[in-house]
Design a protein around this motif. Structure first.
Motif, PDB file in Angstrom:
ATOM      1  N   ARG A   1       0.828  -1.208   0.000  1.00  0.00           N
ATOM      2  CA  ARG A   1       0.000   0.000   0.000  1.00  0.00           C
ATOM      3  C   ARG A   1       0.860   1.256   0.000  1.00  0.00           C
ATOM      4  O   ARG A   1       0.439   2.305  -0.487  1.00  0.00           O
ATOM      5  CB  ARG A   1      -0.922  -0.010   1.215  1.00  0.00           C
ATOM      6  N   SER A   2       2.065   1.140   0.525  1.00  0.00           N
ATOM      7  CA  SER A   2       2.967   2.289   0.559  1.00  0.00           C
ATOM      8  C   SER A   2       3.621   2.545  -0.791  1.00  0.00           C
ATOM      9  O   SER A   2       3.659   3.673  -1.265  1.00  0.00           O
ATOM     10  CB  SER A   2       4.044   2.078   1.627  1.00  0.00           C
ATOM     11  N   TRP A   3       4.155   1.461  -1.431  1.00  0.00           N
ATOM     12  CA  TRP A   3       4.933   1.702  -2.650  1.00  0.00           C
ATOM     13  C   TRP A   3       4.141   1.584  -3.946  1.00  0.00           C
ATOM     14  O   TRP A   3       4.616   2.006  -4.999  1.00  0.00           O
ATOM     15  CB  TRP A   3       6.168   0.802  -2.713  1.00  0.00           C
ATOM     16  N   SER A   4       2.927   1.026  -3.888  1.00  0.00           N
ATOM     17  CA  SER A   4       2.191   0.788  -5.131  1.00  0.00           C
ATOM     18  C   SER A   4       1.496   2.036  -5.683  1.00  0.00           C
ATOM     19  O   SER A   4       1.098   2.063  -6.842  1.00  0.00           O
ATOM     20  CB  SER A   4       1.157  -0.324  -4.933  1.00  0.00           C
ATOM     21  N   VAL A   5       1.355   3.070  -4.863  1.00  0.00           N
ATOM     22  CA  VAL A   5       0.716   4.297  -5.351  1.00  0.00           C
ATOM     23  C   VAL A   5       1.701   5.075  -6.206  1.00  0.00           C
ATOM     24  O   VAL A   5       2.906   4.813  -6.206  1.00  0.00           O
ATOM     25  CB  VAL A   5       0.228   5.166  -4.171  1.00  0.00           C
ATOM     26  N   ASP A   6       1.191   6.057  -6.942  1.00  0.00           N
ATOM     27  CA  ASP A   6       2.045   6.885  -7.786  1.00  0.00           C
ATOM     28  C   ASP A   6       2.805   7.875  -6.918  1.00  0.00           C
ATOM     29  O   ASP A   6       2.226   8.767  -6.304  1.00  0.00           O
ATOM     30  CB  ASP A   6       1.180   7.633  -8.813  1.00  0.00           C
ATOM     31  N   HIS A   7       4.134   7.715  -6.870  1.00  0.00           N
ATOM     32  CA  HIS A   7       4.964   8.596  -6.052  1.00  0.00           C
ATOM     33  C   HIS A   7       5.466   9.805  -6.843  1.00  0.00           C
ATOM     34  O   HIS A   7       6.305  10.555  -6.339  1.00  0.00           O
ATOM     35  CB  HIS A   7       6.154   7.818  -5.484  1.00  0.00           C
ATOM     36  N   LEU A   8       4.994   9.953  -8.077  1.00  0.00           N
ATOM     37  CA  LEU A   8       5.424  11.051  -8.942  1.00  0.00           C
ATOM     38  C   LEU A   8       6.940  11.033  -9.085  1.00  0.00           C
ATOM     39  O   LEU A   8       7.473  10.213  -9.806  1.00  0.00           O
ATOM     40  CB  LEU A   8       4.895  12.377  -8.408  1.00  0.00           C
ATOM     41  N   ASN A   9       7.652  11.899  -8.389  1.00  0.00           N
ATOM     42  CA  ASN A   9       9.116  11.871  -8.523  1.00  0.00           C
ATOM     43  C   ASN A   9       9.819  11.698  -7.187  1.00  0.00           C
ATOM     44  O   ASN A   9      11.000  11.985  -7.059  1.00  0.00           O
ATOM     45  CB  ASN A   9       9.622  13.140  -9.220  1.00  0.00           C
ATOM     46  N   ASP A  10       9.098  11.208  -6.174  1.00  0.00           N
ATOM     47  CA  ASP A  10       9.690  10.990  -4.855  1.00  0.00           C
ATOM     48  C   ASP A  10      10.320   9.606  -4.757  1.00  0.00           C
ATOM     49  O   ASP A  10       9.929   8.673  -5.467  1.00  0.00           O
ATOM     50  CB  ASP A  10       8.625  11.134  -3.761  1.00  0.00           C
TER      51      ASP A  10
END
Length: 489
Positions: free
Chosen positions: A160-169
């Motif tokens: 749930r933490s890494w699967s979202v779109d982090h854009l450029n983070d």
């Protein structure tokens, strides 16, 4: 029924219903199972494949849940036609003449495939004596610890933490580990906004070059040097100054003064492996301040120093923010992981992050999390200790073997790294030596590609990171016997 059996592996292990599920799903997607024909019964398929019936039943149930199959009363399992909806039919293939009618020679703005670059055989493990550089002995890979970290990176909260779109983070835990664990080992202290995660050191070098080079800006590089960095620089500028290398690395002399950007490998010079002493590092930094140029420090293999405490990174001595530091985990954890990082002033990292977003946004965050856990749990520190011990022993073994069997060759005095840079006798053709060596199941790397002004075919490189210690001396002895045959008369 026959179509399905034809496309299944009869040697499938009975306990692995997941593999059976994947094979059936692949057969469905590839159109090998008719829609109007029932799949074999679980009893029949189990008998045909010599596996437990329960394995087949579990695979069928999973395919049913995933929508690949539908169950029809008293008729069995059939392919669900909905799973094949939305697929475009394969167009009729053009012949080769029609397909190649576009004038690609005119359309392409660059031809990177024509650059000279390092090539390594993918089948290197089959060679008896793989003196190949940049590969890791599979026996040294921390399989158990890496599996644990990979598994934990796949927990529900982690996903749930890494699967979202982090854009450029980047992954905050990985940034923290680079900040607190990796960089301090090299005497580098940087805040999180000065760190960018990259897809290996190579991407960091590309990003820095793209931001800092253009036509009319002069780039300085060691000669001999890292050929991929030379090729990257040539993409942005034709004004390249070759900087000589001696037994103490790149010489900080006047030719460097009119460069705008300089690339250097001070820990273990690529490819000679010599280490730049502290006094020369300080002299280089002084010149950078006086003559107003920036430095890219590629700090690869800094951990493998066998005699003294490692010399501090150039970045650790930098008082004026002129050094862009590039590191990676390729030489310690795994080359295929492709995870690196760059450190620089916040203004540079801000633009580098924005540029990286245009390329791929960010390196895959699931990989970032697995590496972060590996670092956080201390597994990387333990791995470094093991690699240091193993490589030190191999380094001594190879040094002794070279002195014994190749006294006619010149080997620089080095105290670390994972390879030896060899200057063979005058007239040696390294390409002929490589060909002869392969016939004896020996892999070596030619050194002429690292010279950017004139061919020097008497040089070659021998790595010891991928070869067992017991094979080093026999391999060197066999290789030495081939050298007279590779000398041009």
């Amino acid at each position: 029924m026959s179509q399905l059996l034809f496309h299944l592996d009869a040697d499938l292990p009975a306990s692995l219903q997941q593999q059976l599920r994947e094979q059936i799903a692949r057969a469905i997607l590839d159109g090998h199972i008719p829609l109007d024909e029932a799949l074999p019964s679980s009893r029949k398929l189990a008998r045909e494949l010599h596996i437990a019936r329960n394995t087949v039943m579990l695979a069928y149930e999973q395919l049913l849940d995933d929508g690949y199959l539908v169950a029809k009363s008293r008729s069995g399992y059939f392919v669900n036609p909905e799973i094949l909806e939305g697929r475009v039919e394969k167009p009729e293939r053009l012949n080769d003449i029609e397909a190649d009618r576009l004038p690609w020679e005119e359309l392409l703005t660059m031809r990177p495939s024509q650059q000279q670059t390092i090539n390594k055989p993918s089948d290197w493990p089959r060679y008896d004596y793989p003196f190949i550089y940049g590969q890791i002995d599979p026996e040294l890979f921390p399989t158990q610890h890496w599996r644990e970290c990979s598994r934990d990176s796949m927990s529900v909260p982690a996903i749930r933490s890494w699967s979202v779109d982090h854009l450029n983070d980047d992954d905050p835990l990985l940034i923290e580990q680079i900040h607190k664990r990796l960089l301090p080992r090299r005497g580098v202290w940087a805040s999180p906004d000065e760190i960018l995660v990259t897809v290996g050191a190579q991407q960091a070098l590309w990003i820095a070059s793209m931001l800092l080079l253009k036509a009319g800006r002069r780039f300085g590089i060691e000669n001999p040097g890292y050929v991929d960095m030379y090729n990257i620089a040539r993409t942005f500028t034709d004004d390249i100054r070759l900087l000589p290398v001696d037994e103490q690395g790149m010489r900080p002399e006047p030719p460097i003064s009119d460069c705008q950007l300089v690339y250097v490998t001070p820990s273990h010079q690529a490819p000679t492996t010599v280490t730049m002493p502290l006094e020369r590092r300080r002299a280089l930094l002084d010149l950078a301040e006086i003559d107003n140029f920036l430095i890219i420090e590629d700090d690869y293999e800094s951990e493998t120093n066998y005699l003294d405490n490692p010399t501090p990174a150039l970045k650790s001595l930098d008082r004026h923010n002129r050094v862009i530091y590039v590191g990676s985990l390729s030489k310690t954890l795994a080359p295929g992981l492709r995870l690196g990082y760059m450190v620089g002033p916040p203004a540079l990292i801000r633009e580098a992050r924005a540029l990286r977003r245009l390329m791929l946004r960010h390196p895959p965050t699931n990989n970032q999390r697995a590496v972060a856990l590996f670092l956080d749990r201390g597994y990387h520190d333990a791995l470094l200790r093991q690699i240091h011990q193993v490589f030190h022993s191999r380094w001594q073994c190879m040094g002794d073997a070279l002195a014994r069997h190749m006294p006619q060759s010149s080997v620089p005095s080095t105290y670390g790294g994972s390879c030896f840079w060899i200057q063979g006798p005058a007239g040696l053709d390294c390409h002929e030596l490589r060909r002869l060596a392969r016939e004896q199941s020996i892999l070596i790397e030619c050194g002429d590609i690292h010279f950017f002004d004139r061919p020097r075919t008497e040089f070659f490189r021998l790595g010891f990171s991928a070869i067992a210690e017991k094979r080093i001396e026999p391999g060197i002895e066999r290789l030495a016997a081939l050298i007279p045959r590779a000398i041009r008369r």
